[in-house]
Every structure is written in C-alpha cells, then in structure tokens.
Write an enzyme that holds these catalytic residues in place. Structure first.
Site, PDB file in Angstrom:
ATOM      1  N   VAL A  53      52.382  44.779  16.862  1.00 42.20           N
ATOM      2  CA  VAL A  53      52.371  45.225  15.560  1.00 42.20           C
ATOM      3  C   VAL A  53      53.133  44.487  14.719  1.00 42.20           C
ATOM      4  O   VAL A  53      52.421  43.953  13.512  1.00 42.20           O
ATOM      5  CB  VAL A  53      53.049  46.878  15.479  1.00 42.20           C
ATOM      6  CG1 VAL A  53      53.275  47.017  13.905  1.00 42.20           C
ATOM      7  CG2 VAL A  53      52.525  47.701  16.288  1.00 42.20           C
TER       8      VAL A  53
ATOM      9  N   ILE B 264      55.599  48.001  36.725  1.00 36.30           N
ATOM     10  CA  ILE B 264      56.896  47.565  37.390  1.00 36.30           C
ATOM     11  C   ILE B 264      56.587  46.901  39.038  1.00 36.30           C
ATOM     12  O   ILE B 264      57.414  46.427  39.427  1.00 36.30           O
ATOM     13  CB  ILE B 264      57.845  48.876  37.723  1.00 36.30           C
ATOM     14  CG1 ILE B 264      57.461  49.949  38.679  1.00 36.30           C
ATOM     15  CG2 ILE B 264      58.168  49.388  36.482  1.00 36.30           C
ATOM     16  CD1 ILE B 264      58.272  50.916  39.034  1.00 36.30           C
ATOM     17  N   ASP B 265      55.321  47.339  39.431  1.00 38.78           N
ATOM     18  CA  ASP B 265      54.870  46.687  40.674  1.00 38.78           C
ATOM     19  C   ASP B 265      54.859  45.299  40.780  1.00 38.78           C
ATOM     20  O   ASP B 265      54.521  44.795  41.751  1.00 38.78           O
ATOM     21  CB  ASP B 265      53.549  47.351  41.051  1.00 38.78           C
ATOM     22  CG  ASP B 265      53.488  48.684  41.028  1.00 38.78           C
ATOM     23  OD1 ASP B 265      54.535  49.333  41.214  1.00 38.78           O
ATOM     24  OD2 ASP B 265      52.480  49.462  41.012  1.00 38.78           O
TER      25      ASP B 265
ATOM     26  N   LYS C 259      77.887  48.745  61.858  1.00 42.40           N
ATOM     27  CA  LYS C 259      78.236  50.181  61.552  1.00 42.40           C
ATOM     28  C   LYS C 259      77.365  51.050  60.634  1.00 42.40           C
ATOM     29  O   LYS C 259      77.383  51.962  60.742  1.00 42.40           O
ATOM     30  CB  LYS C 259      79.663  50.336  61.312  1.00 42.40           C
ATOM     31  CG  LYS C 259      80.641  49.678  62.231  1.00 42.40           C
ATOM     32  CD  LYS C 259      81.975  50.135  61.943  1.00 42.40           C
ATOM     33  CE  LYS C 259      83.022  49.502  62.991  1.00 42.40           C
ATOM     34  NZ  LYS C 259      82.802  49.893  64.391  1.00 42.40           N
TER      35      LYS C 259
ATOM     36  N   GLN D 155      62.410  54.850  38.954  1.00 47.84           N
ATOM     37  CA  GLN D 155      62.204  53.492  38.802  1.00 47.84           C
ATOM     38  C   GLN D 155      61.387  52.937  37.652  1.00 47.84           C
ATOM     39  O   GLN D 155      61.447  51.993  37.132  1.00 47.84           O
ATOM     40  CB  GLN D 155      61.283  52.831  40.171  1.00 47.84           C
ATOM     41  CG  GLN D 155      62.095  52.962  41.318  1.00 47.84           C
ATOM     42  CD  GLN D 155      61.164  53.131  42.646  1.00 47.84           C
ATOM     43  OE1 GLN D 155      60.986  51.881  43.025  1.00 47.84           O
ATOM     44  NE2 GLN D 155      60.670  53.807  43.163  1.00 47.84           N
TER      45      GLN D 155
ATOM     46  N   ARG E 237      76.064  55.478  58.634  1.00 47.42           N
ATOM     47  CA  ARG E 237      74.685  55.977  58.529  1.00 47.42           C
ATOM     48  C   ARG E 237      73.799  54.622  58.167  1.00 47.42           C
ATOM     49  O   ARG E 237      74.048  53.885  57.430  1.00 47.42           O
ATOM     50  CB  ARG E 237      74.559  57.029  57.414  1.00 47.42           C
ATOM     51  CG  ARG E 237      73.242  57.520  57.192  1.00 47.42           C
ATOM     52  CD  ARG E 237      73.359  58.469  55.805  1.00 47.42           C
ATOM     53  NE  ARG E 237      74.281  59.695  56.178  1.00 47.42           N
ATOM     54  CZ  ARG E 237      74.916  60.240  55.286  1.00 47.42           C
ATOM     55  NH1 ARG E 237      74.745  59.522  53.934  1.00 47.42           N
ATOM     56  NH2 ARG E 237      75.838  61.241  55.228  1.00 47.42           N
TER      57      ARG E 237
END
Length: 320
Positions: free
Chosen positions: A25, A127-128, A215, A252, A163
């Site tokens: 613009v 975004i890809d 761990k 995202q 985890r």
C-alpha cells in the site's frame, strides 16, 4: 500503464502478512497508484468484497499478526466459471493488477488469473517455508521463535519428571521449521518428511540415549508423519519412560512478527509493486542471499519441492 492495484492474502495466515500489505500500500501510494484491499482472499474476489485503502488503512499494522484483510481457503476458485466472475469484479473496479500473498495454493490462483488477463505478482506468505524460489517465506522466523519457546518450556517440565516429550510442528511436506527449531531448541531426536521414518528405529535411538545416561529427551516431528499420541504410547511401552505428545497447532501461526519477518515482508511488498510498475506479471518474489529476486510462478509451481538441508541434519545429530 497501471493505475489501480488490488492486494489480497490467501490460504493459511502467517505473521508478517500485515507488514507485507503495508509495504504494498505505502509503495503504491508513493507511486501515485490507487490500492484496493480484497477481503478473505479469492473468496472476497469472487464475492466482490473490496475496499479502497489509504496510508492510514495500514497504520499500526506492521507489528500485528494475522492479516487484517482476512484469509480463506476457497477450493471453488479452481473452477473456470468462478474465476470468470472474479475477473469481472476486478474489471468493474478497473483494477489493473493484483498482489497475492500466500503459499503454493495462492500461487496457483495467481497464475490462473494472469492467464486470464489479470497481471499478478505473488509474495510467499506461509510459516511452512515450503515455497520454492526463495530462501525464506514471510512468517517462518516468527513461527520458528514460537516453536523454540514452546520446546524450551517442554524441556523444563520434561527434565523435572525425567520424561520423553514429543512435539509436533507444522510444515506439511517440508521439514525446515522442525529442523531449525530442533537445532535451536536442542532436541535430541528429529523426525522429518524428507527422511525415512520407522518408529522402531526411533526407539532404538532413544534407548541408546538412555543407555548413555540421558534422563529426559525431546523428539521434534513434522505434522502428518504419524499419530503422535500413538507414537508416545509406543515409546513409553518400549522404554518404560513416561512419554507425552504435544501438538503445537495453530499457535504457531499467531503473534506479532519478529524483526526479520517485518523487514522481509516490507521489502517483498515494496518489490512486488515495483515489478508491476515495470510491466512484469505472473511472477513470484523471493529473497536469495539477502537480495530481492523474482521467478515465474509457473516454474515455481513445477519445482515446489525445496532442497533439503541435509547438512543441517548432520550437524543436529552431532549435537545430540
């Protein structure tokens, strides 16, 4: 000689689209051109929903995520009769050319309109980072920042509970976002659409890490490769380590664009108008080695698969 141009955003939104619209613009107005914003992409073009924009229409837009013009996926635009109505609407407004911001689907629409006599220039907004003819697409770096911040948070809780965490990242058939985020986030394991994937092999890698004293771990994986919830259950069963999957999803795509996306979008928006003034059509803009470039949309669509950053993956594996 063009006097009026239209601008639209199409497909999935990406941070920086507003900055690109602003670039279009403000540059057009500086060249004494009139600018029309088209609401909701090709759907708005078909429904004749357009508004004239001035410099104040894009004030305070450079820092806003999303797209104030709106976007939509409009599969019917592939039909000749639907596009013919859109072309009629363009001609009624006496619009001479269009700037289309979006991904590969948006490129297809722009090419079709160019073939129907409406000059178009496309800007890569996704975004890809999966569009050819450019090193980076608008929105990629903002999404990358968002993903890395999420990985950092996951690592905090994963380490607290010893985890294994799986994080699913957008990208469709392109692993650029996942790979870069995995390196920046220090992920131990990466699963990409460009490389062969077997859950059994992934478990072997994870077990090897555990044997070394690891761990906790983060597994970064691009969407659509597998069901990450099922993968988490499989890994937990085979390793006896608590495993959880996190799908980042549409978070995202949101948020204020980072600095690089604002600059990239502004440059691409301005450059697209410059190309139209020079008489170019059926082109897509890009950035290569920090310089603005353009290619035929038709060629970009034929060679849509990007070169895989294999050297990045090799580096990432050395950093585990």
């Amino acid at each position: 000689m063009i006097k009026k141009i239209g601008v639209l955003t199409s497909g999935g939104d990406a941070p920086g689209m507003n900055a690109a619209i602003r670039g279009v613009v403000r540059t057009a107005l500086s060249e004494r051109l009139e600018v029309f914003g088209i609401y909701d992409g090709y759907l708005g073009l078909y429904e004749n929903r357009m508004v004239q924009l001035d410099r104040y229409s894009v004030s305070d837009m450079i820092n806003r995520g999303g797209t104030f013009l709106g976007s939509a996926r409009f599969a019917s635009f592939y039909q000749d009769k639907i596009r013919s109505i859109a072309v009629q609407n363009i001609k009624k407004r006496k619009i001479d050319a269009l700037v289309v911001i979006g991904g590969d689907g948006s490129y297809i629409g722009a090419q079709k309109l160019t073939e129907m006599g409406i000059p178009c220039i496309s800007i890569p907004g996704t975004i890809d980072n999966d569009v050819s003819g450019t090193d980076y697409t608008i929105g990629y770096f903002t999404a990358l920042q968002t993903v890395v911040e999420a990985i950092d948070r996951l690592r905090d809780t994963s380490s607290s509970h010893q985890r294994i965490s799986i994080v699913e990242v957008m990208g469709r058939h392109c692993g650029d976002l996942t790979l870069a985020a995995a390196i920046a986030g220090g992920c131990e394991f990466i699963v990409l659409p460009e490389i062969d994937y077997k859950k059994e092999d992934l478990v072997i890698e994870i077990q090897a890490g555990i044997a070394k004293g690891k761990k906790h771990a983060i597994v970064a994986i691009t969407e659509y490769i597998c069901d990450v919830e099922e993968l988490a259950q499989y890994i937990e069963k085979k390793t006896n380590r608590e495993t959880r999957a996190t799908i980042l999803g549409h978070i995202q795509r949101g948020g204020a664009p980072v600095v690089y996306d604002r600059i990239l979008a502004s440059r691409m928006g301005a450059y697209s108008v410059e190309l139209l003034i020079k008489g170019y059509q059926g082109k897509c803009v890009g950035i290569q080695n920090e310089k603005m470039v353009f290619n035929d949309i038709k060629n970009a669509l034929k060679n849509m698969k990007r070169t895989f950053k294999k050297d990045w993956l090799i580096t990432a594996k050395k950093l585990y």
